[in-house]
Structures are given as C-alpha cells and as structure tokens.
Write an enzyme that holds these catalytic residues in place. Structure first.
Site, PDB file in Angstrom:
ATOM      1  N   LYS A  90       0.716  -1.079   0.031  1.00 31.11           N
ATOM      2  CA  LYS A  90      -0.346  -0.114   0.239  1.00 31.11           C
ATOM      3  C   LYS A  90       1.015   1.224   0.455  1.00 31.11           C
ATOM      4  O   LYS A  90       1.757   1.335   0.799  1.00 31.11           O
ATOM      5  CB  LYS A  90      -1.034  -0.235   1.153  1.00 31.11           C
ATOM      6  N   ILE A  91       0.750   2.255  -1.176  1.00 27.50           N
ATOM      7  CA  ILE A  91       1.106   3.463  -0.787  1.00 27.50           C
ATOM      8  C   ILE A  91       0.248   4.572  -1.264  1.00 27.50           C
ATOM      9  O   ILE A  91      -0.891   4.330  -1.613  1.00 27.50           O
ATOM     10  CB  ILE A  91       2.293   3.490  -2.798  1.00 27.50           C
TER      11      ILE A  91
END
Length: 236
Positions: A90-91
């Site tokens: 997750k960015i």
C-alpha cells in the site's frame, strides 16, 4: 457472497479476526493500514506480517508503508513485497506534505511490485495512477468513497467514472474503500467495482444479503424481548 461479482475484503489488523474470516471463507482478501495496526495493538510489524501470511497464504493481503518520503517508502516496499506472493504494497497517493507519490508508484509497478494505491479521492488521481502503472501488473486503486460521503458528497458519480478509467488498463482494479454500511457492498457491486473493503461489523452482515425483510419485525421485537429479560427492568 456467491451472488456478488464484487470481491469483499476485510479491513482490519486483529489477527484472530483475520484468521476466523479466512477459515470461514467470509471474505476474499484483507487490507491493513497504520491506524488499524495501532488500534489492534500490533507491536512488531514484521512479526505481525509473518503471522498473517502463515495463517493466510493464498488470499490477497495489503500491507502499508510507514515512510513519508519516496526513498523511505521504496525501501519499505522492497521489504513488504517479500512477505509473500499474495502481498500488495500500500502506497498513499500523496505524503503528509501533499507531494505526489506517482513517480514511486510508476517505478515500483515497473519492477512488477503489486500495489494498492491508497487515500485516493479524485478522478484526476485515479487517472494518474492508471496511467502510471505497468499494464498487466496487478494494482488496486483505493478510492475512499465512505469518507467522501462523510463530507455530504455523493461518491457514486466518482466511483462510476473510476470504474471506467481503471478498467481501461489490464491488471488495474477499483477498490471501494472506507465502507460504512452493508448497502455499500450492493452499490459497489452494481457499479462494477472490483473490490470493497469492509470493517468486521459489516463483514458479519454480508450473509444478510437477499434476506426477506418481512422477517425483520419479528426478529427485532424478539431482540427487544431478550434485552428486557436480561436487563431486569420492569414497568409494572
């Protein structure tokens, strides 16, 4: 869930709840974030991730980076992706300064890192992400429909357009994030969203989909009667 096209992911970091949901086949995948990990009392990120992957080896799991700059995020992403083949990194679309993480997203995707791009709120962001990632590399675009609705804005027009945009590139999937109620699952399914993340209390209600509402009056009153009995209260 068999009548739904949208995949239901559990959003949380309580490992026992995650194990139970996986074992009972209540959901199709899992997402976590720093806030949920803190709430669940996670003490060691890597140990937590190891335990989760051992318990859930073949369902999608998203783990988020903690860094606030591209260099740190990239180093963390390299570690997270090694947790397992079923892992998505997750960015956030921006950092705390509002700086776009698109260059990092593009770079990681080019290296075939599976991404879950989070904290997305606008169609411009959806377009940027879809354009930046490498075709064929699995990517989730997490649009926070629930938080948009919390501002008094109907998220459906944005979500419908986001479906069209993300589906133009192979491998990109739209994720309806910050689900607030069970009806959001129906909405996500109807517009063609690929995934919806739900908190534990909503996951428990998924089995209610399709239930005859004519039964609910009796069920509700039976619940009242049970509470009356256990309360020890009386009027007469």
């Amino acid at each position: 869930m068999s009548n739904l096209n949208v995949k239901v992911f559990a959003d949380g970091a309580d490992i026992e709840q995650m194990k139970k949901a996986y074992q009972n086949k209540e959901v199709d995948g899992f997402t976590t974030n720093p806030s949920l990990m803190a709430k669940a009392g996670v003490q060691d990120y890597k140990q937590f991730a190891k335990e989760v992957v051992e318990a859930i080896p073949d369902a999608s799991i998203s783990f988020e980076v903690f860094g606030d700059d591209m260099e740190t995020m990239e180093k963390e992403a390299e570690i997270i992706q090694q947790f397992g083949e079923n892992i998505f990194v997750k960015i956030p679309i921006v950092n705390t300064k509002g700086e776009s993480m698109i260059p990092l997203i593009k770079s990681l995707s080019a290296k075939k890192v599976k991404l879950n791009v989070t904290a997305v709120y606008t169609i411009e962001q959806v377009k940027e992400i879809t354009e930046a990632v490498t075709e064929g590399v699995e990517t989730y675009v997490s649009v926070f429909a629930g938080r948009i609705a919390d501002t008094g804005v109907d998220p459906l027009p944005l979500m419908k357009e986001s479906v069209e945009v993300t589906h133009r590139k192979k491998g990109v999937q739209l994720l309806w994030a910050s689900c607030r109620e069970l009806f959001n699952v129906i909405q996500a399914d109807e517009i063609g969203a690929d995934i919806i993340t739900c908190p534990a209390d909503v996951v428990k209600k998924v089995a209610n989909i399709g239930r005859d509402i004519n039964e609910l009056s009796v069920d509700t009153v039976q619940g009242f009667a049970k509470d009356i009995q256990s309360s020890g209260l009386s009027i007469l």
